[in-house]
Design a protein around this motif. Structure first.
Motif, PDB file in Angstrom:
ATOM      1  N   TRP A  71       0.514  -1.046   0.255  1.00  0.00           N
ATOM      2  CA  TRP A  71      -0.013  -0.385  -0.063  1.00  0.00           C
ATOM      3  C   TRP A  71       0.881   1.545   0.026  1.00  0.00           C
ATOM      4  O   TRP A  71       0.248   2.178  -0.802  1.00  0.00           O
ATOM      5  N   LEU A  72       2.084   1.102   0.671  1.00  0.00           N
ATOM      6  CA  LEU A  72       3.103   2.243   0.720  1.00  0.00           C
ATOM      7  C   LEU A  72       3.736   2.700  -0.622  1.00  0.00           C
ATOM      8  O   LEU A  72       4.381   3.849  -0.664  1.00  0.00           O
ATOM      9  N   GLY A  73       3.511   1.331  -0.779  1.00  0.00           N
ATOM     10  CA  GLY A  73       4.811   1.768  -2.062  1.00  0.00           C
ATOM     11  C   GLY A  73       3.621   2.311  -3.219  1.00  0.00           C
ATOM     12  O   GLY A  73       3.760   2.115  -4.773  1.00  0.00           O
ATOM     13  N   ARG A  78      -1.704   8.787   6.934  1.00  0.00           N
ATOM     14  CA  ARG A  78      -0.449   7.950   5.303  1.00  0.00           C
ATOM     15  C   ARG A  78      -0.010  10.075   5.055  1.00  0.00           C
ATOM     16  O   ARG A  78      -0.935  10.507   4.492  1.00  0.00           O
ATOM     17  N   THR A  79       0.746  10.032   5.074  1.00  0.00           N
ATOM     18  CA  THR A  79       1.439  11.356   4.938  1.00  0.00           C
ATOM     19  C   THR A  79       2.830  11.131   3.207  1.00  0.00           C
ATOM     20  O   THR A  79       2.937   9.302   3.286  1.00  0.00           O
ATOM     21  N   ASP A  80       3.339  11.496   2.726  1.00  0.00           N
ATOM     22  CA  ASP A  80       3.652  11.660   2.084  1.00  0.00           C
ATOM     23  C   ASP A  80       5.581  10.941   1.777  1.00  0.00           C
ATOM     24  O   ASP A  80       6.368  11.008   3.321  1.00  0.00           O
ATOM     25  N   ASP A  81       5.812   9.980   1.256  1.00  0.00           N
ATOM     26  CA  ASP A  81       7.013   9.200   1.449  1.00  0.00           C
ATOM     27  C   ASP A  81       7.638   8.853   2.832  1.00  0.00           C
ATOM     28  O   ASP A  81       8.157   8.580   3.313  1.00  0.00           O
ATOM     29  N   MET A  82       5.973   7.983   3.249  1.00  0.00           N
ATOM     30  CA  MET A  82       6.473   7.032   4.561  1.00  0.00           C
ATOM     31  C   MET A  82       6.730   6.171   4.463  1.00  0.00           C
ATOM     32  O   MET A  82       5.609   5.096   3.107  1.00  0.00           O
ATOM     33  N   GLN A 129       7.416   3.764  10.080  1.00  0.00           N
ATOM     34  CA  GLN A 129       6.571   5.529  10.078  1.00  0.00           C
ATOM     35  C   GLN A 129       5.133   5.106  10.733  1.00  0.00           C
ATOM     36  O   GLN A 129       4.946   5.203  11.702  1.00  0.00           O
ATOM     37  N   ILE A 130       4.450   4.072  10.280  1.00  0.00           N
ATOM     38  CA  ILE A 130       2.845   4.799  10.171  1.00  0.00           C
ATOM     39  C   ILE A 130       2.838   4.007  10.794  1.00  0.00           C
ATOM     40  O   ILE A 130       1.995   3.741  12.413  1.00  0.00           O
ATOM     41  N   GLY A 153       1.673   9.762  -6.393  1.00  0.00           N
ATOM     42  CA  GLY A 153       1.676   8.909  -5.418  1.00  0.00           C
ATOM     43  C   GLY A 153       0.489  10.174  -4.506  1.00  0.00           C
ATOM     44  O   GLY A 153      -0.293  10.461  -3.486  1.00  0.00           O
ATOM     45  N   GLN A 154       0.821  11.325  -4.102  1.00  0.00           N
ATOM     46  CA  GLN A 154      -0.207  12.299  -4.126  1.00  0.00           C
ATOM     47  C   GLN A 154      -0.988  12.659  -5.164  1.00  0.00           C
ATOM     48  O   GLN A 154      -2.368  13.371  -4.172  1.00  0.00           O
ATOM     49  N   PHE A 155      -1.369  12.898  -6.056  1.00  0.00           N
ATOM     50  CA  PHE A 155      -2.540  13.648  -6.698  1.00  0.00           C
ATOM     51  C   PHE A 155      -3.212  11.964  -7.420  1.00  0.00           C
ATOM     52  O   PHE A 155      -4.823  12.198  -7.777  1.00  0.00           O
TER      53      PHE A 155
END
Length: 639
Positions: A258-260, A363-367, A371-372, A453-455
């Protein structure tokens, strides 16, 4: 040459041999009969004419003799009549040209009839008066022979056409079981196991059809057993036996994948201490039944709010991964979860809003995973320490744009085709060769680079997926990327495109009119196949019929049957990234091997994803996968 054509050719060869033999016999018999008839007629005419000429020859009446011969000669059955008077040696000759109406000259020139002559001496008693020589005209013979030949050709042609139609119909009917066997064999070769073929009436073919039906049934059973093995291994390794929810191992793998991916969402951890009270009061059986009922209710209520993964990660701890959703959606999800848990607490005889705690991290960018997990655990511990039902982890990161601002920026970027590209190579396992390049896009807004990942979460949220996919496909086509690059370019289709009929129509037209359609491959997410199988099947038909290729992305992520592989027939599958992060236990290897065997059994290429280091890749070597990709070869700018 097909068996049908071989038998067809043999039958017509035999037919032509028989017919031509009969025609030859008929032709020679007719020729012989006509020759004998002309010879008999010539003998009769010679005898009768000789008798009729005796009075005129005795009287020396030349005019009378000529008149008598002219009457016979003008009938046209004689080519030449020659009368020689023996008294003075005078010779009279009557001749007809060798021209026959209705008969081609080349046929006459073949010379089927020999020259037939009849010579006789006309006498009166012992006195010889004249010599009479009559040559038969072959016109009658050629005329009759030509008429017989043309009639025979017409009849043979009619019979030939009738025989063609009857033989074709008959052979098609007789060989239909063989045709069905050939189609069935082709389907089996492509791992398509349809219903059994009906037994034919031809006894020789019954055993063949029965053997094929048995083979197809056994192969189908093998595939079904592999599918069942995958399901059993998933239940054994990735599912908690009490709650029937995914376990910690599955949740960790999903977190990594998911983070990828380009997504938003949040992670929640919940600790239900009230279940320990249930255990103390009623025993472990009631506790386990309570956990099962609680799990069913949570899945039923929460799946309606947002797509999520609910897992039991410890005896009284649960994790909730909201895979796509803004904070507003996550907040609604949280309150629904609290309400559902309170209902089950009340049924168990415990006090609501007590002895359960929830920690939430957005979730934030580059996490990364650590970290999560740390943020979620900190939030959970804070909720326990403050004796509150839930606690949000406070992030200092502010939202980049509001929803409407995202709509404005994305709509403008799609309209003006402002996207920039990177791609990641997919390498063959056995040799250093690129088989495709997976495309990624990014944006530049107000001088700031915005990665997918942001948009991308807002693309799905605002239902701009099909417009984005269309924009990306047109952009790579207009830029000449497919002309410069010989490896296929893989494009990830959004969920919205899978079910958008207008996008299907547009893609069909685009692929049909683009010369490099075969260099485009499409990645279809496995979750989309399960959510809308009919639309996915229609889209896959469009892609395949136009010479392009497609594969299944995140293969093995969903809990369900692999039977869709037989229906869709993808060229490749990309194993979900979570398999690259599972531990090296025997159970994980068995599950991964079973998934690979299912795909390999259908002759589908297997691509491993999420490979970051060489040791990870080495773990997949025993499975004999075909290719791999990941940050071991990171994305590169498109040149």
């Amino acid at each position: 040459m097909t068996l049908f054509r071989q038998i067809y050719s043999l039958l017509f060869g035999l037919f032509l041999v028989v017919v031509m033999s009969l025609a030859y016999v008929q032709f020679t018999e007719t020729q012989s009969f006509l020759s004998k008839q002309m010879e008999s007629d010539l003998n009769n005419t010679s005898n009768s004419l000789g008798i009729m000429l005796v009075p005129d020859l005795e009287a020396g009446d030349i005019v009378g003799a000529e008149t008598l011969i002219n009457v016979i000669f003008e009938g046209g059955y004689y080519q030449q009549v020659k009368l020689t008077w023996l008294v003075d040696g005078k010779q009279q000759v009557w001749e007809n040209d060798l021209k026959i109406d209705g008969v081609p000259q080349w046929f006459i020139d073949l010379g089927f009839f020999k020259t037939i002559k009849r010579e006789s001496t006309i006498t009166s008693g012992w006195i010889q008066l004249a010599n009479l020589e009559i040559t038969a005209h072959p016109g009658f013979g050629y005329h009759e022979l030509w008429r017989s030949l043309t009639n025979a050709i017409i009849m043979i042609s009619i019979l030939f056409l009738i025989a063609i139609m009857l033989a074709r119909f008959g052979l098609t009917w007789i060989l239909k079981p063989l045709h069905d066997i050939a189609e069935h064999a082709t389907d089996i070769a492509h791992r398509k196991f349809g219903p059994d073929m009906a037994l034919p009436k031809t006894s020789e073919l019954k055993s063949v059809v029965s053997a094929f039906n048995s083979m197809s049934h056994q192969l189908k059973q093998i595939f079904s057993s592999l599918d069942e093995e995958v399901s059993e291994l998933r239940k054994k390794n990735l599912v908690d036996q009490v709650s029937a929810l995914p376990n910690r191992q599955y949740m960790m793998g999903r977190l990594n994948s998911w983070l990828g991916e380009p997504n938003n969402g949040s992670l929640m951890m919940a600790k239900f201490d009230w279940l320990e009270d249930v255990h103390g009061k009623y025993g472990y059986q009631v506790r386990d039944e309570t956990i099962r009922l609680l799990s069913e209710k949570m899945k039923e209520q929460l799946d309606e709010i947002a797509p999520s993964v609910i897992a039991r990660i410890a005896a009284y701890e649960f994790a909730f991964l909201i895979t796509s959703g803004e904070q507003e959606v996550c907040s609604k999800y949280l309150h629904t979860l609290i309400r559902t848990v309170n209902q089950e607490i009340s049924k168990a005889g415990c006090k609501p809003n007590e002895q359960f705690y929830i920690g939430i991290a957005q979730r934030t960018d580059d996490m990364n995973v650590s970290q999560i997990l740390a943020q979620t655990d900190n939030a959970l511990q804070k909720a326990i320490a403050d004796d509150k039902v839930f606690h949000w982890f406070e992030s200092n990161e502010k939202q980049l744009y509001t929803r409407e601002q995202w709509r404005e920026h994305l709509s403008s970027a799609i309209k003006n085709k402002n996207f920039q590209f990177k791609w990641q190579p997919v390498y063959l396992t056995e040799r250093d060769e690129i088989i495709q390049r997976e495309l990624y896009c990014k944006l530049e807004i107000a001088g700031k680079e915005i990665h997918a990942g942001q948009f991308m979460p807002y693309v799905e949220l605002l239902s701009l997926g099909s417009l984005l996919d269309r924009c990306l496909i047109e952009t790579i086509a207009d830029s000449g990327l497919l002309d410069r690059n010989h490896e296929p370019v893989a494009i990830n289709l959004t969920f919205h495109s899978l079910s958008d009929k207008k996008f299907h129509e547009w893609l069909n037209h685009f692929l049909r009119n683009h010369r490099w359609a075969k260099r485009i491959v499409f990645d279809i997410p496995e979750a989309g196949v399960y959510s809308d199988p009919e639309s996915c099947e229609a889209l896959c038909h469009i892609i395949r019929d136009n010479g392009a290729h497609f594969g299944i992305d995140h293969f093995g992520r969903q809990f369900g049957s692999m039977a869709y592989l037989q229906t869709l027939r993808p060229s490749y599958v990309k194993l979900d990234q979570s398999f690259a992060f599972y531990d090296e236990s025997e159970h994980s290897s068995e599950l991964c091997r079973a998934l690979v065997n299912v795909a390999r059994g259908l002759d589908i290429q297997i691509i491993v994803t999420g490979i970051q280091e060489q040791p990870q890749l080495a773990r997949f070597e025993p499975l004999k996968t075909n290719a791999y990709m990941g940050f071991i070869y990171p994305p590169e700018p498109v040149e």
